[in-house]
Design a protein around this motif. Structure first.
Motif, short mmCIF file in Angstrom:
data_model
loop_
_atom_site.label_atom_id
_atom_site.label_comp_id
_atom_site.label_asym_id
_atom_site.label_seq_id
_atom_site.Cartn_x
_atom_site.Cartn_y
_atom_site.Cartn_z
N ASP A 273 -4.84 8.04 9.15
CA ASP A 273 -4.36 6.64 9.08
C ASP A 273 -3.41 6.54 7.90
OD1 ASP A 273 -3.99 3.92 9.06
OD2 ASP A 273 -6.07 3.42 8.58
N HIS A 356 -10.63 1.38 3.79
CA HIS A 356 -11.81 1.44 4.65
C HIS A 356 -12.25 2.89 4.80
CE1 HIS A 356 -8.88 2.79 7.67
NE2 HIS A 356 -8.11 1.80 7.21
N GLU A 404 -4.74 1.65 0.51
CA GLU A 404 -3.57 1.06 1.15
C GLU A 404 -3.20 -0.30 0.59
OE1 GLU A 404 -4.25 -0.21 5.29
OE2 GLU A 404 -6.21 0.72 5.20
N GLU A 444 -0.10 3.76 2.34
CA GLU A 444 -1.49 4.10 2.68
C GLU A 444 -1.66 5.60 2.78
OE1 GLU A 444 -2.72 2.91 6.64
OE2 GLU A 444 -4.83 2.98 6.06
N MET B 1 -4.47 1.64 8.93
CA MET B 1 -4.54 0.68 10.04
C MET B 1 -4.94 -0.68 9.52
SD MET B 1 -7.37 0.44 13.03
CE MET B 1 -7.03 -0.22 14.65
MN LIG Z 1 -5.81 1.73 7.28
#
Ligand SMILES: [Mn+2]
Ligand SMILES: [Mn+2]
Lengths: 474, 474
Positions: A273, A356, A404, A444, B1
């Motif tokens: 990600d 996350h 991020e 990110e 994300m």
């Molecule tokens: Mn993300």
């Protein structure tokens, strides 16, 4: 198009590396032994079935349930595994003759059982004799969830409503999946490597592409050509201030920043990600450069301070403070950074969390609600500047998380009369207007917490402004 | 994300052309007036909701129900329309403030109502007051289907089980959607044009790609860069004999044929469906050339004979006869072509139908079972050489169908002891062995039945062997 029968044949993926396949039985045995230490009940995981798109035989690409993938290793369709005291039993049907006719030869159930180190294997209809006292986690597709409900004689609610042995199982899974084993990390590294290439291609394509769609297509081409898939709907937009933008219609204009949040998912399901923001022209404007540097500083500080034992929530607040301080330096905010964060002024421009968990899901284990993201006894804050934080746990070696930070001018936030009133003394709106060419910036990366600090898994993709300009200019 | 809330905001697609948007109210009015002539009951179409992939907020790209798209024109999420006596009522919620925050500004319900020419518009909760005696068609997603069941107080079965007013509605829809109006044809032409470009890119990329995945990625890049999507799972394979192959792991080797069945879908939902088969080396071998020419002759003869009034089933049998005759000429089959087709010997190598309806679904209206494909009173044959025929109707002006003859050496068919015994006298197995480098060839185009003959909508992509070699060699 030729789809002659919607098959339930279960084809393990040939692209999973030979080394991963060789070590798969040991990896899976270790995972289920760990699970058995947490959870004494028998456990059944269903893989799920494909979703139909506009008619039954035209399905979306199949994605097996992440919990199934973690303990079965292969993206088998319409299969189940039962775990008890470290034993693994596989339930699936052999390919039918119709399936072989239209889908080609695929491994038999017993071959798959051997590949994953199952202790026994049975046709799927036998599962009903093995369901007593079994715990499970509901899958996403409704048809399989109905099977779960029927076989276990209890309602399977999609998320958050877990109770009893299912809730105990979910907590045990979180305990395991929070800390990645070497096999998982190897897969995440593969996904990260392909994601880096996708972003490099996106930057390079910006020179010739005329629309967001063109850049998105070039980035996803890289992912598909490595027999991977997208871990989530790509965001590729000149309107970075639309945080969840999954459309790509806009032309690229000199002066625009392009924000790309695109990540690959390996065939085993493990995800990456990554977000980068680059100038369409190949050169940041002075205002874009100033804000970019503030976001990058927040990014770097967070990664620098990510160590075992550090509270992720503190990284979020640290990023908020760095952003606030940077905006004070630029004359956009007024006051002490700490005071601005206390009053959530940072969230005017950084309204989401610092990141996350990452693993088999891009927001790892989010199907379990906040059970993975929030340590026992913790829950979401109702503060504007904290409520969207997805992770509130101390970091530990083996965790993979995203970092991020971002800066956005979201009209729905900045034009909200209540917010304008509340923050009228701390925002210099005239000064902010000078930064109108900075609609959204996010940087990110994916980091692995090591015993001593953090390793950036996506470090091969620069965050450095000059390096990004160089790739973009070609 | 960044996905902060799974939104139900309904965003009509900005990529739908201005001209299409301007004429949309008239197009939709004409369609529902035609429907009202067939069906006097009030009718409700639901658009559906996105399917979750591995966790609730991570959804597959939304695809609205095709029946909804036909009468509402725009891919609105979580919306419904009600039709009665030519009136159009729109039911959907305005974007919430949370949706505007994360997804950006999107049109209000009343703006959308104006765009589609609705006579009235209501929030979604009001729909329950308008359901009396209403007919509907079940959608594909289970959550929306449950809403349909609850609001209409009857079970909604996924397909084929339609009864009463719902079955009457389905028949009326088939009557309309079989014959495409100018707005539909304009969209299909767009999808066809992008599909042609995707195939050209696939051929050109074969020079440098090392795997099937690389060619697939290049083809889908073209589709995505035109803000379209794939109408179905692409088949891009050096094992054309695996008819429904949706994986791409194999290396490209000189001597291989590459079969690509890839089609674009416009943002309005209208589809194209094209197959080409080309040599990885850029040159067909003599055996590949021989079989290719047989398949191409079948393709050309079918298109040549496709006129209003012609039975599609007869085109299928004509293709079978041409293929059988060609294989007799090559020494692979023995006997008279007509006799071979009577005994289904063609189906040893051409086990599928000559094609299908094309429209908003790549197999148009297949969610209604065979109601669209088979004329009233007709049903599937149990003959090996006819049972997979998807369409058995006389052709009529305005119909769009595919023509897709093929030749395959499917091991599960050719190694089947019963079939080998049945056809032992008509197949020259030794001669067939000389054609082992021809595992699968298919040539598929999309044709529009005109008042006098047929127009090839995908004619810009050559089928001609030399032209394909030229594009592939670059
Ligand atoms: Mn993300
Ligand atoms: Mn087709």
């Amino acid at each position: 198009m030729q789809t002659h029968s919607s098959s339930n044949a279960s084809v393990p993926d040939a692209e999973i590396s030979d080394a991963a396949i060789r070590s798969l039985p040991q990896t899976l045995r270790h995972r289920r032994q760990q699970l058995a230490q947490q959870c004494s009940a028998p456990i059944i995981f269903w893989s799920g079935n494909p979703h139909s798109r506009n008619f039954p035989a035209n399905t979306y690409p199949f994605r097996a349930s992440s919990h199934f993938l973690y303990f079965a290793g292969l993206p088998l369709q319409n299969a189940a595994i039962r775990l008890e005291s470290g034993r693994l039993e596989l339930f699936m049907d052999d390919p039918t003759s119709a399936s072989i006719l239209w889908h080609g030869a695929s491994p038999s159930r017993s071959q798959i059982a051997e590949t994953i180190g199952a202790d026994a294997d049975y046709p799927l209809y036998r599962l009903k004799s093995f369901t007593e006292h079994a715990a499970t986690i509901p899958v996403q597709d409704a048809a399989t969830r109905l099977q779960q409900s029927q076989l276990l004689s209890r309602m399977m609610t999609p998320a958050n409503g877990l109770q009893g042995i299912d809730l105990d199982l979910a907590k045990a899974i979180v305990h395991l999946r929070l800390i990645h084993d070497p096999a998982a990390l190897a897969e995440i590294r593969q996904a990260a490597a392909v994601t880096v290439k996708a972003h490099e291609a996106g930057m390079a394509t910006t020179r010739t592409a005329s629309t967001e769609a063109g850049v998105r297509a070039a980035m996803e081409q890289v992912i598909l050509s490595h027999t991977m898939t997208c871990a989530y709907s790509s965001i590729v937009t000149v309107h970075g201030e639309v945080l969840h933008n999954d459309r790509y219609p806009n032309p690229l204009q000199s002066g625009d920043l392009l924000l790309a949040d695109v990540g690959a998912e390996a065939e085993t399901g493990w995800a990456a990600d990554v977000t980068r923001t680059w100038p369409v022209s190949g050169r940041f404007s002075p205002t874009q450069r100033d804000i970019y540097e503030v976001v990058k500083t927040a990014h770097d500080v967070c990664i620098d301070q990510a160590h075992p034992g550090v509270e992720y929530r503190d990284l979020h607040l640290r990023a908020a403070t760095v952003l606030a301080a940077g905006l004070v330096d630029l004359g956009i905010l007024r006051g002490r950074a700490e005071d601005l964060v206390d009053m959530d002024a940072h969230a005017l421009f950084f309204p989401h969390g610092i990141g996350h968990l990452l693993g088999l899901d891009v927001h790892d284990m989010e199907d379990l609600g906040d059970l993975a993201g929030y340590a026992p006894g913790r829950s979401r804050s109702d503060r504007f500047g904290l409520g969207y934080l997805r992770l509130d746990r101390p970091l530990a070696p083996g965790m993979v998380v995203t970092i991020e930070p971002g800066f956005y001018q979201v009209p729905a936030i900045l034009n909200d009369p209540d917010r304008r009133a509340k923050y009228q003394d701390v925002v210099n709106w005239e000064r902010l207007a000078a930064f109108s060419d900075v609609r959204g910036i996010r940087i990110e990366d994916d980091i692995l917490i090591t015993p001593t600090n953090a390793e950036i898994l996506t470090a091969a993709l620069p965050t450095d402004r000059e390096a990004i300009e160089t790739i973009t200019q070609g």
